[in-house]
Design an enzyme around this catalytic site. Structure first.
Site, PDB file in Angstrom:
ATOM      1  N   GLU A 126      -3.934   7.393   7.493  1.00 19.68           N
ATOM      2  CA  GLU A 126      -5.626   6.827   6.647  1.00 19.68           C
ATOM      3  C   GLU A 126      -5.624   5.683   7.246  1.00 19.68           C
ATOM      4  O   GLU A 126      -6.688   4.938   7.570  1.00 19.68           O
ATOM      5  CB  GLU A 126      -4.966   6.457   4.931  1.00 19.68           C
ATOM      6  CG  GLU A 126      -5.604   5.846   4.126  1.00 19.68           C
ATOM      7  CD  GLU A 126      -5.383   5.503   3.085  1.00 19.68           C
ATOM      8  OE1 GLU A 126      -5.544   4.481   2.236  1.00 19.68           O
ATOM      9  OE2 GLU A 126      -4.959   6.068   2.259  1.00 19.68           O
ATOM     10  N   GLU A 145       2.260   1.482  -2.839  1.00 19.80           N
ATOM     11  CA  GLU A 145       1.470   2.477  -4.306  1.00 19.80           C
ATOM     12  C   GLU A 145       1.271   4.291  -4.631  1.00 19.80           C
ATOM     13  O   GLU A 145       0.855   4.565  -5.173  1.00 19.80           O
ATOM     14  CB  GLU A 145      -0.224   2.105  -3.961  1.00 19.80           C
ATOM     15  CG  GLU A 145      -1.389   2.706  -4.849  1.00 19.80           C
ATOM     16  CD  GLU A 145      -2.479   3.029  -3.917  1.00 19.80           C
ATOM     17  OE1 GLU A 145      -3.163   3.804  -3.346  1.00 19.80           O
ATOM     18  OE2 GLU A 145      -2.836   1.713  -3.274  1.00 19.80           O
ATOM     19  N   HIS A 146       0.885   4.714  -3.025  1.00 20.48           N
ATOM     20  CA  HIS A 146       1.226   5.572  -2.836  1.00 20.48           C
ATOM     21  C   HIS A 146       2.815   6.590  -2.968  1.00 20.48           C
ATOM     22  O   HIS A 146       2.812   7.522  -3.915  1.00 20.48           O
ATOM     23  CB  HIS A 146       1.177   5.905  -1.304  1.00 20.48           C
ATOM     24  CG  HIS A 146      -0.465   6.342  -0.709  1.00 20.48           C
ATOM     25  ND1 HIS A 146      -0.847   7.106   0.267  1.00 20.48           N
ATOM     26  CD2 HIS A 146      -0.731   4.987  -1.021  1.00 20.48           C
ATOM     27  CE1 HIS A 146      -1.906   6.565   0.829  1.00 20.48           C
ATOM     28  NE2 HIS A 146      -2.666   5.400   0.024  1.00 20.48           N
ATOM     29  N   HIS A 187       0.733  -1.198   0.196  1.00 18.04           N
ATOM     30  CA  HIS A 187       0.228   0.006  -0.009  1.00 18.04           C
ATOM     31  C   HIS A 187       0.833   1.692   0.543  1.00 18.04           C
ATOM     32  O   HIS A 187       0.402   2.456  -1.116  1.00 18.04           O
ATOM     33  CB  HIS A 187      -0.673  -0.247   1.126  1.00 18.04           C
ATOM     34  CG  HIS A 187      -2.091   0.821   1.308  1.00 18.04           C
ATOM     35  ND1 HIS A 187      -2.262   1.573   2.847  1.00 18.04           N
ATOM     36  CD2 HIS A 187      -2.859   1.745   0.466  1.00 18.04           C
ATOM     37  CE1 HIS A 187      -2.981   2.683   2.101  1.00 18.04           C
ATOM     38  NE2 HIS A 187      -3.845   2.811   1.237  1.00 18.04           N
TER      39      HIS A 187
END
Length: 796
Positions: free
Chosen positions: A134, A56-57, A53
């Site tokens: 997040e 991905e950022h 994740h």
């Protein structure tokens, strides 16, 4: 009516291993991109939860040929497009939608950021804070906690039991081992053989193939990734669990291990049948026995023959769990030998083609990503039988009861939950005789005998045969003292069964409430829209009853955005109003026949001028984050003012994102741009933050806007002209029925003439820097601002 052929598409695999799929939507003006990398959170090193994740950022923070200012995000925002990404268990998706002529430059940026990211150390430190924020929000989200709790029932070692969002503790950026793992994960998985690209647009299949192939062929072929089989899901380690949760209820899971061809299609068919409220089916029987009011089923995980299903039963209490499970298991046993499955399968295939016809670009691109090799009916029915037998056996059944009883933390990777295992028990005998609900007609939903409603004011616009799905907008008045979330929940509950019937036939349905009324948007096959309206309108126009309890809406900022109508201008009137684009004469007649009388829809009225004072409306919301939405209404409604304000919004959205998210690290969910709220147009700014209260968010937005004065004063002529050209392209007259209907409906709500968009385009061509500065001065008149926030404004 013939919508049963699939969308024209073509697939191929290039020499370097990339898969390419293209599909044509001839009426579209934009193009949808969905690139999938066959690696996700379950493929990352176990020592670093959240690494996939996190990567991905990072990919959006600059690449070899495009820095952040020139990258995909900035490029798409600059031409009115949208970009997003998501990391799943075994794949990561990157999606983009933007004007069709921008496909090649956008795809070049996407491939460069995936292949050659900078992975800058300072950027990593900043982005870790965003990821941690997040993580905090997701860890408090009710749905995420239930999903995580169901995963704890699986056999030890399966990663569905891990919470893999990633936070400050798990992303050890300072360690050399972490950096090696990050680089190694990227090198191993972000290569040609792990990628599948789907393009959907108005271009011909040959043109889409040429564009995709010309860029994809540049990717080097990497090493073949040998995938290891995931650990088994079964036997379950804790079939019965109890979770301390704010909302009491019953949730079931089913772990499935069945490596059979056609499994994805069999699951989709089964989930549809489970939720079918038709008489004679499971849900109708459960309702009659007062065991639940709804049944919501979804697929949480599917990979290598393993699946995890989740079934929610709104209205069911934990004390009803035993009987409800017994009835569900009894139904699964009975329908294994049900002779009606071939008819249900044929109906499902036709309904799926209708849904594909009505899909938006990105929804269709995602659907094509998920598509698997088709199997014939005999093979599919055999797989379905094996699936039903495994579910009925009960070895993978998980029972999760939620209540407010305190429980100790259950140890789990990523997030410990207040969770406890419950002892096994004997189920009672099943009492119901429900079987497989009969097939619903595809030609049209059953209509109530007209006329059913007293008066409507309608306007119909024809549409060309190749302009795609038809669209129909409704507005109706409603009285009552309920809050907007209460009204939304009440009306949504009323139409739930009809909405499901509509959506399975490819009708996209969106319901929203506002002060004084509700609005309903329908899109899909023209022949079905009158029947859908006949079923929905009486339910929506009936007097308000006791409002249902609003369901949790997830992200806090999304909840505020759904309440935007509270900041709008005057309430709409004129009773029931409707506007259609793309219906034929027969559909017009069927629609008009629903009403005792039909009158032409009068021109809309401009919204009343707001009070000249800052309006701050507090909306109490749960959770630790704060969120705020700021609406700055357009000072004048003439075309020249709107052109200047649209230009202003175009110039501010990129810097807003970079300043508040990238530099200040205030939050990961934010928005800036030109919007219409009810009938009022203006600039909208929104942010959710874990580090600021509502007043702090407001001050940061105001400070950002103050800082733009010098930039706008010194804006180079070449940038001014570039932005003006990009806006002009975005304001071209829409081609498809859906886009045209949306534009006409918004003009109706705003009380503007149909020629207004063309006038704005002409004004944009003549726009001067001086007019832009005037618009900025009007924007900064904070007495016109309106705020919707999760907290009060402090005296400071």
């Amino acid at each position: 009516m013939s919508y049963l052929s699939t969308v024209p598409s073509q697939r191929l695999r290039l020499a370097n291993g990339v898969e390419l799929c293209v599909a044509q939507q001839s009426w579209a003006e934009r193009v949808g991109i969905c690139l999938r990398v066959a690696a996700g959170s379950h493929d990352e090193p176990a020592a670093y939860p959240g690494l996939a994740h996190f990567l991905e950022h990072l990919l959006f923070l600059g690449s070899r040929d495009y820095d952040v200012e020139q990258g995909l995000m900035a490029y798409a925002q600059g031409c009115g497009g949208q970009v997003n990404a998501s990391t799943q268990a075994h794949h990561t998706d990157f999606v983009c939608e933007l004007p069709a002529e921008r496909l090649q430059p956008a795809l070049a940026r996407l491939l460069d950021m995936l292949r050659r990211p900078l992975l800058d150390g300072a950027a990593q430190l900043r982005e870790r804070e965003v990821l941690d924020a997040e993580y905090q929000a997701r860890s408090q989200d009710a749905d995420s906690r239930i999903d995580h709790a169901l995963g704890q029932a699986l056999a030890a070692g399966h990663r569905c039991g891990d919470f893999l969002a990633g936070d400050r503790a798990s992303l050890a950026l300072e360690q050399a081992a972490f950096q090696q793992a990050l680089q190694g994960y990227h090198r191993r998985h972000y290569q040609a053989g792990c990628m599948r690209l789907v393009l959907v647009g108005p271009q011909s299949l040959a043109e889409l193939l040429d564009i995709g192939r010309s860029l994809l062929e540049e990717l080097p072929a990497g090493e073949v990734v040998v995938r290891q089989a995931p650990p088994p899901m079964l036997p379950l380690r804790a079939p019965r669990l109890a979770l301390q949760h704010v909302d009491a209820g019953l949730y079931l899971g089913y772990a499935v291990q069945l490596d059979e061809p056609g499994l994805a299609a069999a699951l989709e068919l089964l989930l549809e049948v489970l939720q079918d409220p038709a008489p004679g089916g499971l849900l109708a029987g459960l309702r009659a026995a007062r065991l639940c009011s709804q049944l919501q089923a979804r697929l949480l995980y599917r990979h290598a023959g393993q699946c995890l299903l989740r079934l929610d039963f709104p209205g069911a209490g934990a004390e009803q769990g035993g009987q409800l499970i017994a009835e569900l298991q009894g139904w699964l046993r009975r329908v294994q030998v049900e002779p009606g499955w071939p008819a249900r399968l044929a109906d499902w295939r036709q309904a799926r083609a209708l849904r594909q016809f009505g899909m938006a670009l990105l929804a269709l691109a995602r659907s094509l990503q998920d598509a698997e090799t088709e199997v014939d009916d005999a093979r599919l029915l055999k797989t379905l039988g094996a699936l039903l037998a495994q579910l009925a056996g009960g070895a993978g059944l998980i029972e999760l009861a939620c209540d407010n009883q305190a429980r100790p933390p259950w140890p789990a990777t990523g997030l410990a939950l207040p969770l406890a295992a419950l002892p096994a028990r004997e189920l009672p005998a099943a009492l119901l005789t429900a079987r497989l609900a009969p097939v619903e007609s595809l030609q049209a939903l059953p209509e109530v005998a007209p006329p059913i409603l007293p008066l409507a004011r309608l306007r119909h616009y024809p549409g060309a045969a190749d302009d795609g799905p038809a669209a129909l907008h409704w507005f109706g008045e409603i009285a009552g003292q309920h809050s907007l979330p209460q009204l939304q929940a009440m009306l949504q509950a009323r139409i739930a069964d009809v909405q499901r019937a509509c959506e399975r036939l490819g009708i996209t349905l969106h319901l929203a409430v506002q002060p004084g009324g509700w609005s309903l948007e329908l899109q899909g096959a023209a022949a079905l829209l009158p029947a859908c309206s006949a079923r929905l309108l009486p339910l929506l126009l009936a007097p308000p009853s006791d409002a249902a309890v609003p369901a949790s809406a997830g992200l806090l900022l999304r909840q505020l955005l759904q309440r935007l109508p509270e900041l709008g201008g005057a309430e709409s009137g004129c009773g029931l109003q409707g506007l259609s684009v793309g219906l034929g004469q027969d559909e017009w007649a069927r629609l008009d026949a629903l009403f005792v009388a039909v009158e032409p829809l009068p021109a809309g009225q401009p919204p009343a001028a707001p009070n000249r004072e800052l309006l701050w409306r507090k909306v109490r919301q749960p959770g630790r984050d704060a969120a705020l939405v700021l609406l700055c209404p357009l000072a004048d409604v003439d075309a020249r003012s709107e052109a200047a304000w649209r230009m202003l919004g175009h110039l501010l959205q990129g810097p807003f994102y970079r300043r508040l998210r990238g530099e200040l690290q205030l939050g990961y969910a934010l928005f800036a741009g030109y919007r219409q709220v009810q009938g009022e147009r203006g600039l909208l700014f929104a942010l959710q933050s874990p580090v600021c209260d509502a007043t702090g968010i407001f001050e940061h937005i105001r400070s950002f806007l103050d800082q733009q004065r010098q930039r706008l004063d010194e804006l180079p002529e070449v940038e001014f002209d570039r932005c003006r050209e990009e806006l002009a392209q975005a304001l071209r007259p829409p081609r498809g029925n859906v886009a045209r209907a949306e534009q006409l409906w918004q003009l109706q709500l705003a009380g503007l003439h149909e020629e207004h968009p063309q006038r704005v385009r002409r004004a944009l061509a003549e726009l001067t820097p001086g007019e832009l500065q005037v618009a900025y001065a009007q924007l900064m008149q904070s007495s016109r601002w309106r705020v919707l926030a999760s907290g009060p404004r402090s005296n400071a």
